[in-house]
Design a protein around this motif. Structure first.
Motif, PDB file in Angstrom:
ATOM      1  N   THR A  74      31.082 -71.208  30.255  1.00 25.06           N
ATOM      2  CA  THR A  74      30.477 -69.918  30.511  1.00 25.06           C
ATOM      3  C   THR A  74      29.110 -69.836  29.852  1.00 25.06           C
ATOM      4  OG1 THR A  74      32.648 -68.851  30.571  1.00 25.06           O
ATOM      5  CG2 THR A  74      30.750 -67.426  30.267  1.00 25.06           C
ATOM      6  N   VAL A  75      28.128 -69.377  30.623  1.00 28.31           N
ATOM      7  CA  VAL A  75      26.800 -69.183  30.066  1.00 28.31           C
ATOM      8  C   VAL A  75      26.365 -67.743  30.289  1.00 28.31           C
ATOM      9  CG1 VAL A  75      26.053 -71.563  30.289  1.00 28.31           C
ATOM     10  CG2 VAL A  75      25.676 -69.969  32.173  1.00 28.31           C
ATOM     11  N   ALA A  76      25.512 -67.291  29.392  1.00 29.98           N
ATOM     12  CA  ALA A  76      24.974 -65.942  29.486  1.00 29.98           C
ATOM     13  C   ALA A  76      23.464 -65.999  29.511  1.00 29.98           C
ATOM     14  CB  ALA A  76      25.443 -65.109  28.302  1.00 29.98           C
ATOM     15  N   LEU A  77      22.865 -65.057  30.196  1.00 24.52           N
ATOM     16  CA  LEU A  77      21.421 -64.918  30.217  1.00 24.52           C
ATOM     17  C   LEU A  77      21.084 -63.525  29.700  1.00 24.52           C
ATOM     18  CD1 LEU A  77      18.714 -66.248  31.062  1.00 24.52           C
ATOM     19  CD2 LEU A  77      18.920 -64.969  33.207  1.00 24.52           C
ATOM     20  N   GLN A  78      20.532 -63.471  28.510  1.00 25.12           N
ATOM     21  CA  GLN A  78      20.101 -62.213  27.930  1.00 25.12           C
ATOM     22  C   GLN A  78      18.659 -61.975  28.347  1.00 25.12           C
ATOM     23  OE1 GLN A  78      21.833 -59.884  26.110  1.00 25.12           O
ATOM     24  NE2 GLN A  78      20.001 -58.639  26.257  1.00 25.12           N
ATOM     25  N   MET A  79      18.442 -60.864  29.037  1.00 26.03           N
ATOM     26  CA  MET A  79      17.111 -60.563  29.566  1.00 26.03           C
ATOM     27  C   MET A  79      16.577 -59.317  28.866  1.00 26.03           C
ATOM     28  SD  MET A  79      17.789 -61.289  33.627  1.00 26.03           S
ATOM     29  CE  MET A  79      18.942 -59.935  33.801  1.00 26.03           C
ATOM     30  N   ASN A  80      15.514 -59.485  28.112  1.00 26.97           N
ATOM     31  CA  ASN A  80      14.889 -58.386  27.394  1.00 26.97           C
ATOM     32  C   ASN A  80      13.485 -58.123  27.935  1.00 26.97           C
ATOM     33  OD1 ASN A  80      17.157 -58.284  25.656  1.00 26.97           O
ATOM     34  ND2 ASN A  80      16.235 -59.786  24.267  1.00 26.97           N
ATOM     35  N   SER A  81      12.950 -56.976  27.597  1.00 28.49           N
ATOM     36  CA  SER A  81      11.589 -56.603  28.017  1.00 28.49           C
ATOM     37  C   SER A  81      11.387 -56.824  29.509  1.00 28.49           C
ATOM     38  CB  SER A  81      10.555 -57.415  27.222  1.00 28.49           C
ATOM     39  OG  SER A  81      10.719 -57.203  25.838  1.00 28.49           O
ATOM     40  N   LEU A  82      12.344 -56.351  30.279  1.00 26.83           N
ATOM     41  CA  LEU A  82      12.308 -56.581  31.725  1.00 26.83           C
ATOM     42  C   LEU A  82      11.122 -55.886  32.371  1.00 26.83           C
ATOM     43  CD1 LEU A  82      16.113 -56.398  32.350  1.00 26.83           C
ATOM     44  CD2 LEU A  82      14.648 -58.288  33.079  1.00 26.83           C
ATOM     45  N   LYS A  83      10.593 -56.561  33.390  1.00 32.28           N
ATOM     46  CA  LYS A  83       9.434 -56.070  34.131  1.00 32.28           C
ATOM     47  C   LYS A  83       9.819 -55.868  35.595  1.00 32.28           C
ATOM     48  CE  LYS A  83       6.423 -58.971  31.243  1.00 32.28           C
ATOM     49  NZ  LYS A  83       5.404 -60.053  31.275  1.00 32.28           N
ATOM     50  N   PRO A  84       9.087 -55.037  36.310  1.00 33.86           N
ATOM     51  CA  PRO A  84       9.390 -54.861  37.740  1.00 33.86           C
ATOM     52  C   PRO A  84       9.378 -56.189  38.500  1.00 33.86           C
ATOM     53  CG  PRO A  84       7.946 -53.115  37.009  1.00 33.86           C
ATOM     54  CD  PRO A  84       8.069 -54.072  35.857  1.00 33.86           C
ATOM     55  N   GLU A  85       8.531 -57.110  38.092  1.00 34.59           N
ATOM     56  CA  GLU A  85       8.464 -58.399  38.779  1.00 34.59           C
ATOM     57  C   GLU A  85       9.678 -59.292  38.506  1.00 34.59           C
ATOM     58  OE1 GLU A  85       6.111 -57.023  36.857  1.00 34.59           O
ATOM     59  OE2 GLU A  85       5.070 -58.536  35.632  1.00 34.59           O
ATOM     60  N   ASP A  86      10.559 -58.864  37.627  1.00 37.44           N
ATOM     61  CA  ASP A  86      11.814 -59.584  37.414  1.00 37.44           C
ATOM     62  C   ASP A  86      12.871 -59.179  38.448  1.00 37.44           C
ATOM     63  OD1 ASP A  86      11.279 -59.180  33.900  1.00 37.44           O
ATOM     64  OD2 ASP A  86      10.993 -61.015  35.074  1.00 37.44           O
ATOM     65  N   THR A  87      12.559 -58.184  39.246  1.00 37.00           N
ATOM     66  CA  THR A  87      13.496 -57.743  40.276  1.00 37.00           C
ATOM     67  C   THR A  87      13.769 -58.864  41.267  1.00 37.00           C
ATOM     68  OG1 THR A  87      12.841 -55.428  40.094  1.00 37.00           O
ATOM     69  CG2 THR A  87      13.850 -56.128  42.168  1.00 37.00           C
ATOM     70  N   ALA A  88      15.040 -59.191  41.438  1.00 33.73           N
ATOM     71  CA  ALA A  88      15.427 -60.296  42.312  1.00 33.73           C
ATOM     72  C   ALA A  88      16.943 -60.383  42.354  1.00 33.73           C
ATOM     73  CB  ALA A  88      14.845 -61.618  41.809  1.00 33.73           C
ATOM     74  N   VAL A  89      17.425 -61.213  43.268  1.00 33.30           N
ATOM     75  CA  VAL A  89      18.829 -61.607  43.233  1.00 33.30           C
ATOM     76  C   VAL A  89      18.910 -62.849  42.346  1.00 33.30           C
ATOM     77  CG1 VAL A  89      20.823 -62.390  44.532  1.00 33.30           C
ATOM     78  CG2 VAL A  89      19.288 -60.683  45.527  1.00 33.30           C
ATOM     79  N   TYR A  90      19.764 -62.786  41.348  1.00 32.89           N
ATOM     80  CA  TYR A  90      19.929 -63.880  40.394  1.00 32.89           C
ATOM     81  C   TYR A  90      21.183 -64.671  40.758  1.00 32.89           C
ATOM     82  CZ  TYR A  90      16.205 -62.076  37.463  1.00 32.89           C
ATOM     83  OH  TYR A  90      14.981 -61.691  36.979  1.00 32.89           O
ATOM     84  N   TYR A  91      21.004 -65.989  40.860  1.00 37.84           N
ATOM     85  CA  TYR A  91      22.096 -66.880  41.263  1.00 37.84           C
ATOM     86  C   TYR A  91      22.456 -67.808  40.103  1.00 37.84           C
ATOM     87  CZ  TYR A  91      20.953 -65.512  46.048  1.00 37.84           C
ATOM     88  OH  TYR A  91      20.712 -64.802  47.197  1.00 37.84           O
ATOM     89  N   CYS A  92      23.725 -67.881  39.829  1.00 39.71           N
ATOM     90  CA  CYS A  92      24.201 -68.851  38.858  1.00 39.71           C
ATOM     91  C   CYS A  92      24.195 -70.233  39.498  1.00 39.71           C
ATOM     92  CB  CYS A  92      25.601 -68.489  38.384  1.00 39.71           C
ATOM     93  SG  CYS A  92      26.267 -69.622  37.141  1.00 39.71           S
ATOM     94  N   TYR A  93      23.813 -71.228  38.708  1.00 38.56           N
ATOM     95  CA  TYR A  93      23.746 -72.618  39.162  1.00 38.56           C
ATOM     96  C   TYR A  93      24.558 -73.476  38.197  1.00 38.56           C
ATOM     97  CZ  TYR A  93      21.719 -77.317  39.027  1.00 38.56           C
ATOM     98  OH  TYR A  93      21.548 -78.675  38.981  1.00 38.56           O
TER      99      TYR A  93
END
Length: 113
Positions: A74-93
């Motif tokens: 299991t992996v986690a992605l902690q996303m801080n200081s998010l920006k509008p340009e981070d808007t997307a569909v995020y896919y686990c690989y």
């Protein structure tokens, strides 16, 4: 291929934080996250290999952190200081020897006020 179960995502205001998690049904050599914004190609966000090496997109360095959670698969992605340009569909690989490459179904992250 293996099954990847994603969680997290949602709507957050600019400057906010979100945490994504992905669990694999097998032992993986590498796991990470890609994202695809409308009208754009899928791009690497962050990658974590079994030896602990990480790789980040320049656009998220210093803001996003990928880590292994208690379960080895299991992996986690902690996303801080998010920006509008981070808007997307995020896919686990995930990539595993004998399993090949696997993709999650995707989770939408929307950064908007």
């Amino acid at each position: 291929q293996v099954q990847l179960v994603e969680s997290g995502g949602g709507l957050v205001q600019p400057g906010g934080s979100l945490r994504l998690s992905c669990a694999a049904s097998g032992r993986m050599r590498a796991m990470g996250w890609y994202r695809q914004a409308p009208g754009k190609e899928r791009e690497l966000v962050a990658l974590l290999t079994s030896d602990g090496s990480t790789n980040y997109a320049d656009s998220v360095k210093g803001r996003f952190t990928i880590s292994r959670e208690n379960a080895r698969n299991t992996v986690a992605l902690q996303m801080n200081s998010l920006k509008p340009e981070d808007t997307a569909v995020y896919y686990c690989y995930a990539y595993g020897v004998g399993y090949g490459t696997s993709w999650g179904k995707g989770t939408l992250v929307t950064v908007s006020s």
